[in-house]
Enzyme design. Structure first.
Site, PDB file in Angstrom:
ATOM      1  N   SER A  91       3.757  -2.407  10.320  1.00 38.38           N
ATOM      2  CA  SER A  91       5.213  -2.426  10.527  1.00 38.38           C
ATOM      3  C   SER A  91       5.867  -3.747  10.120  1.00 38.38           C
ATOM      4  O   SER A  91       6.818  -4.185  10.771  1.00 38.38           O
ATOM      5  CB  SER A  91       5.563  -2.062  11.974  1.00 38.38           C
ATOM      6  OG  SER A  91       5.169  -0.723  12.234  1.00 38.38           O
TER       7      SER A  91
ATOM      8  N   HIS B 103      -9.285   1.006   5.337  1.00 41.67           N
ATOM      9  CA  HIS B 103      -7.980   1.217   5.975  1.00 41.67           C
ATOM     10  C   HIS B 103      -8.167   2.175   7.152  1.00 41.67           C
ATOM     11  O   HIS B 103      -8.970   3.100   7.083  1.00 41.67           O
ATOM     12  CB  HIS B 103      -6.991   1.792   4.949  1.00 41.67           C
ATOM     13  CG  HIS B 103      -5.576   1.788   5.455  1.00 41.67           C
ATOM     14  ND1 HIS B 103      -5.109   2.736   6.342  1.00 41.67           N
ATOM     15  CD2 HIS B 103      -4.542   0.947   5.221  1.00 41.67           C
ATOM     16  CE1 HIS B 103      -3.843   2.467   6.618  1.00 41.67           C
ATOM     17  NE2 HIS B 103      -3.475   1.392   5.962  1.00 41.67           N
TER      18      HIS B 103
ATOM     19  N   GLY C  17       2.885   2.034  10.727  1.00 46.09           N
ATOM     20  CA  GLY C  17       3.865   3.100  10.562  1.00 46.09           C
ATOM     21  C   GLY C  17       4.620   3.462  11.828  1.00 46.09           C
ATOM     22  O   GLY C  17       5.272   4.508  11.881  1.00 46.09           O
TER      23      GLY C  17
ATOM     24  N   GLU D 191      -5.018  -5.120  10.865  1.00 45.74           N
ATOM     25  CA  GLU D 191      -3.990  -4.087  11.026  1.00 45.74           C
ATOM     26  C   GLU D 191      -4.249  -3.324  12.331  1.00 45.74           C
ATOM     27  O   GLU D 191      -5.062  -2.385  12.351  1.00 45.74           O
ATOM     28  CB  GLU D 191      -4.048  -3.100   9.856  1.00 45.74           C
ATOM     29  CG  GLU D 191      -3.781  -3.729   8.516  1.00 45.74           C
ATOM     30  CD  GLU D 191      -3.228  -2.694   7.542  1.00 45.74           C
ATOM     31  OE1 GLU D 191      -2.158  -2.959   6.985  1.00 45.74           O
ATOM     32  OE2 GLU D 191      -3.836  -1.630   7.370  1.00 45.74           O
TER      33      GLU D 191
ATOM     34  N   GLU E 186      -6.540   4.605   8.129  1.00 43.49           N
ATOM     35  CA  GLU E 186      -6.343   6.022   7.810  1.00 43.49           C
ATOM     36  C   GLU E 186      -7.599   6.612   7.172  1.00 43.49           C
ATOM     37  O   GLU E 186      -7.905   7.792   7.350  1.00 43.49           O
ATOM     38  CB  GLU E 186      -5.104   6.179   6.907  1.00 43.49           C
ATOM     39  CG  GLU E 186      -3.833   5.952   7.722  1.00 43.49           C
ATOM     40  CD  GLU E 186      -2.643   5.439   6.953  1.00 43.49           C
ATOM     41  OE1 GLU E 186      -2.646   5.497   5.712  1.00 43.49           O
ATOM     42  OE2 GLU E 186      -1.698   4.949   7.600  1.00 43.49           O
TER      43      GLU E 186
ATOM     44  N   GLY F  95       2.850  -1.235   4.265  1.00 41.73           N
ATOM     45  CA  GLY F  95       2.857   0.177   3.906  1.00 41.73           C
ATOM     46  C   GLY F  95       4.259   0.640   3.552  1.00 41.73           C
ATOM     47  O   GLY F  95       4.748   0.427   2.447  1.00 41.73           O
ATOM     48  N   GLY F  96       4.936   1.246   4.533  1.00 45.77           N
ATOM     49  CA  GLY F  96       6.237   1.876   4.304  1.00 45.77           C
ATOM     50  C   GLY F  96       7.234   1.000   3.559  1.00 45.77           C
ATOM     51  O   GLY F  96       7.913   1.464   2.629  1.00 45.77           O
TER      52      GLY F  96
ATOM     53  N   ASN G 166       0.871  -1.181   0.000  1.00 46.64           N
ATOM     54  CA  ASN G 166       0.000   0.000   0.000  1.00 46.64           C
ATOM     55  C   ASN G 166       0.906   1.230   0.000  1.00 46.64           C
ATOM     56  O   ASN G 166       1.534   1.531   1.010  1.00 46.64           O
ATOM     57  CB  ASN G 166      -0.884  -0.033   1.263  1.00 46.64           C
ATOM     58  CG  ASN G 166      -1.643   1.256   1.475  1.00 46.64           C
ATOM     59  OD1 ASN G 166      -1.790   2.064   0.560  1.00 46.64           O
ATOM     60  ND2 ASN G 166      -2.135   1.453   2.692  1.00 46.64           N
ATOM     61  N   TRP G 167       0.976   1.886  -1.142  1.00 48.77           N
ATOM     62  CA  TRP G 167       1.870   3.048  -1.248  1.00 48.77           C
ATOM     63  C   TRP G 167       1.298   4.293  -0.566  1.00 48.77           C
ATOM     64  O   TRP G 167       1.976   5.301  -0.461  1.00 48.77           O
ATOM     65  CB  TRP G 167       2.164   3.349  -2.729  1.00 48.77           C
ATOM     66  CG  TRP G 167       3.169   2.421  -3.352  1.00 48.77           C
ATOM     67  CD1 TRP G 167       3.622   1.239  -2.829  1.00 48.77           C
ATOM     68  CD2 TRP G 167       3.842   2.590  -4.608  1.00 48.77           C
ATOM     69  NE1 TRP G 167       4.543   0.669  -3.688  1.00 48.77           N
ATOM     70  CE2 TRP G 167       4.690   1.484  -4.787  1.00 48.77           C
ATOM     71  CE3 TRP G 167       3.808   3.568  -5.604  1.00 48.77           C
ATOM     72  CZ2 TRP G 167       5.500   1.330  -5.910  1.00 48.77           C
ATOM     73  CZ3 TRP G 167       4.611   3.414  -6.731  1.00 48.77           C
ATOM     74  CH2 TRP G 167       5.445   2.314  -6.877  1.00 48.77           C
ATOM     75  N   LYS G 168       0.043   4.235  -0.173  1.00 49.39           N
ATOM     76  CA  LYS G 168      -0.631   5.404   0.435  1.00 49.39           C
ATOM     77  C   LYS G 168      -0.478   6.622  -0.481  1.00 49.39           C
ATOM     78  O   LYS G 168      -0.429   6.459  -1.694  1.00 49.39           O
ATOM     79  CB  LYS G 168      -0.077   5.683   1.832  1.00 49.39           C
ATOM     80  CG  LYS G 168       0.010   4.438   2.700  1.00 49.39           C
ATOM     81  CD  LYS G 168       0.255   4.764   4.149  1.00 49.39           C
ATOM     82  CE  LYS G 168       0.548   3.491   4.894  1.00 49.39           C
ATOM     83  NZ  LYS G 168       0.363   3.628   6.326  1.00 49.39           N
TER      84      LYS G 168
END
Ligand code: PEP
Length: 237
Positions: free
Chosen positions: A199, A94, A167, A161, A96, A220-221, A8-10
Site C-alpha cells: 500500500s 511474492h 492491496g 511486504e 500471492e 503494486g496498485g 509490480n503490475w501483477k
C-alpha cells in the site's frame, strides 16, 4: 546505495497500458531523480516494455520464474527466457505466489538462484500475515522466510511486504517498518537493498522511504498509473 522503486503490475496490463510508460518517461525526464526505477509487467508485455523503456532509466523485470532452465513444465517460463527477453530483475516469493501456488521457501530460494544463474537480480519477498503479526510472531516468521529463501551467495534484493498490507490500504507504523527492516539488515550485507512493499502511495512514500534501512519500495496498485508511480519516485526530492 542507489535506492530502487519497483513496480509490480501483477496480472494487469494489455498493450494499451504501455501508454503509461510513455507518460512515465516524460515525467522522469522532467524530474531526474537519483533512484533506480523498475517495472515488472506481465510476461506478455515484457519485450514491448523493453523497447518502450530503451534509452531511459526505466529497467524491466518479471514477476516470477521457474527454477529450471528448460524442460517439461507447461505454462512456466525460465529465468533464461526472461533474461533473453530483456528482464534484469525477477520478483520471487511474492505472497500471492506463496498463497496461490503454495510456493514454499525452498522453491523461492531455487527461483532466486535461477535468476542469478541467468544473470538477473532476484527480488525476494517476505512478510507476515495479519494473524502472525497479531500473535507477536512477525519477526520469527520473516526471519524463517529469510533463512529459507535467500540464496547462499551472490547479489539479491529483499522486499519486506506484510501480507495484510498488500492491496488493502493498510500500512504498518513507521516504527514497525523500522524494526523489521533492522531485523532483515541484521541477516543481510550492508549493500543489499531492502524494499518496503504494501500500500505504498504518493501520500505515504515520503515518510516510508526515509525509514532507516528502507532502500526503496515494491509497489503494486500505484505502479499501474504513471502519475501515482512517479509521485512515489518523486518522494526522493
Ligand atoms: C505488491 O503487490 O507487491 C504490493 C505491494 O501491492 P500494493 O502496492 O498494491 O499493496
Amino acid at each position: 546505495m542507489r535506492h530502487l522503486i519497483a513496480g509490480n503490475w501483477k496480472m494487469n496490463g494489455l498493450r494499451s497500458s504501455l501508454n503509461e510508460i510513455t507518460k512515465l518517461k516524460s515525467l522522469l525526464a522532467a524530474s531526474q531523480r537519483a533512484v533506480d526505477v523498475l517495472v515488472c509487467p506481465p510476461v506478455t508485455l515484457l519485450e514491448r516494455l523493453v523497447v518502450a523503456a530503451k534509452g531511459t532509466v526505466v529497467k524491466c523485470g518479471a514477476q516470477d520464474c521457474h527454477a529450471s532452465a528448460s524442460g517439461a513444465h507447461t505454462g512456466d517460463v525460465s529465468a533464461e527466457m526472461l533474461s533473453e527477453a530483456g528482464a534484469e530483475f525477477v520478483i520471487v516469493g511474492h505472497s500471492e505466489r506463496r498463497a496461490d501456488h503454495a510456493e514454499a521457501d525452498v522453491l523461492v530460494k531455487a527461483k532466486a538462484e535461477a535468476a542469478q544463474r541467468a544473470g538477473m537480480m532476484p527480488i525476494i519477498c517476505v512478510g507476515e500475515t495479519q494473524n502472525e503479526r497479531e500473535n507477536g510472531r512477525a519477526i520469527d516468521v520473516v526471519t524463517n522466510q529469510l533463512l529459507g529463501s535467500l540464496p547462499n551467495s551472490g547479489e539479491f534484493v529483499v522486499a519486506y511486504e506484510p501480507v495484510w498490507a498488500i492491496g488493502t490500504g493498510l500500512v504498518p507504523t513507521l516504527a514497525d517498518i523500522e524494526e523489521m527492516h533492522g531485523v532483515i539488515r541484521g541477516k543481510t550485507a550492508p549493500a543489499v537493498r531492502l524494499l518496503y512493499g504494501g500500500s505504498v502511495k504518493p501520500s505515504n512514500a515520503g515518510d516510508i522511504l526515509q525509514v532507516a534501512n528502507v532502500n526503496g519500495a515494491l509497489v503494486g496498485g500505484a505502479s499501474l498509473k504513471a502519475d501515482d508511480f512517479h509521485g512515489i519516485i518523486d518522494a526522493y526530492k
